[in-house]
Design a protein around this motif. Sequence first.
Motif, short mmCIF file in Angstrom:
data_model
loop_
_atom_site.label_atom_id
_atom_site.label_comp_id
_atom_site.label_asym_id
_atom_site.label_seq_id
_atom_site.Cartn_x
_atom_site.Cartn_y
_atom_site.Cartn_z
N SER A 1 103.63 -57.54 8.86
CA SER A 1 102.53 -57.65 7.89
C SER A 1 101.31 -57.25 8.47
N GLU B 1 100.36 -46.92 -0.71
CA GLU B 1 99.55 -48.27 -0.42
C GLU B 1 99.80 -48.47 1.23
N ILE B 2 100.88 -48.50 1.87
CA ILE B 2 101.22 -48.81 3.08
C ILE B 2 100.77 -47.66 4.11
N ASN C 1 100.76 -55.38 3.08
CA ASN C 1 101.91 -55.79 2.27
C ASN C 1 103.27 -55.09 2.60
N SER D 1 109.98 -49.29 1.03
CA SER D 1 109.27 -47.81 0.30
C SER D 1 109.46 -46.84 1.26
N HIS E 1 105.93 -54.80 1.30
CA HIS E 1 106.78 -54.61 0.06
C HIS E 1 105.94 -53.61 -0.79
N ALA E 2 104.92 -53.25 -0.37
CA ALA E 2 103.91 -52.31 -1.24
C ALA E 2 104.60 -50.78 -1.32
N SER E 3 104.00 -50.15 -2.30
CA SER E 3 104.43 -48.73 -2.31
C SER E 3 104.12 -47.85 -1.05
N SER E 4 104.79 -46.84 -0.91
CA SER E 4 104.56 -46.01 0.41
C SER E 4 103.03 -45.54 0.49
N LYS F 1 111.31 -55.31 4.89
CA LYS F 1 109.99 -54.74 4.92
C LYS F 1 110.08 -53.46 5.03
N TYR F 2 109.00 -52.72 4.41
CA TYR F 2 108.64 -51.11 4.56
C TYR F 2 109.77 -50.49 3.88
#
Length: 286
Positions: free
Chosen positions: A10, A42-43, A35, A88, A37-40, A85-86
């Motif tokens: 995180s 955003e990460i 986050n 996306s 669990h966010a979109s690729s 996690k991750y």
Amino acid sequence: MYIGVDIGGSHITAAQVNIKEGKIITSSIVRSKINPHASSEEILTAWVNAIVETSNQAKTYYLGIAMPGPFDYENGICLMKNVNKYESLYGLNIRNELSERLSILTKNISFRNDSEAFLEGEMLFGAGQHYEKAIGITMGTGLGTSIYNDGDAKDMAMGINHQLLEGVAEDYISTRWFVKRYHELTGKTVDGAKQLVENFESDEASQEVFTEFAQNVCLFVDDFTKIFNPELIIVGGNIVGASSLFFPAVEKMLARNTPKIQLIKSSLNEQAALMGAVGLWKKQLK
């Protein structure tokens, strides 16, 4: 310029590393929440922003990234699926994505398993500098394990693959074990080991939990050392902050079974993975 990056479940931490002097440039440290669990998009954007801030807008640098698995470290492809996690990022070539977004060469980007990076950092820059064969154990949300031999660190994944008691090692040596076991004894819920440390003197249940934890660690360390026969055991992770409550039992066991093996705490702590992530280039300078 060499930039070490530690990507957790995180967060991302990045810093410039002076590999000649073996030091983190503290003014360059950037830590950001992510986050998982966010979109690729955003990460990746959050990762890039942290790295750009750390680099102070430099145009050319070497980037070493300590990354949890599953991950294709050689090719830079994310393989995380069903690990909460991750997801996306699954199937994406992270090396190519970062190269394009940061405008640096793909050959300047290296990936390392996070357990490997921890031990590599300690062996090259920290507590293990004068040793040739060691094992690394990181205790926290999970249980990281690695070995260092012939000048290189290698992830062993024994936390999830090594049988211990009625499960695998990570079931008994991790934050979630403390939470589960304390609840079994008291019916009360705690966040992790830190609360048990704070209540240790006055709470018999906390004392019992740490007694059992020390026994769990002894069983695991005894197995680990018999397999790899190291000179040194380096322990890191959040739980090592409570080392005074379980190290004595482990040291007693080692003195009895394998007296030549030393047990020590990480000297670099959270900076170990950052420094180990750029270890590739440190070794090239030798």
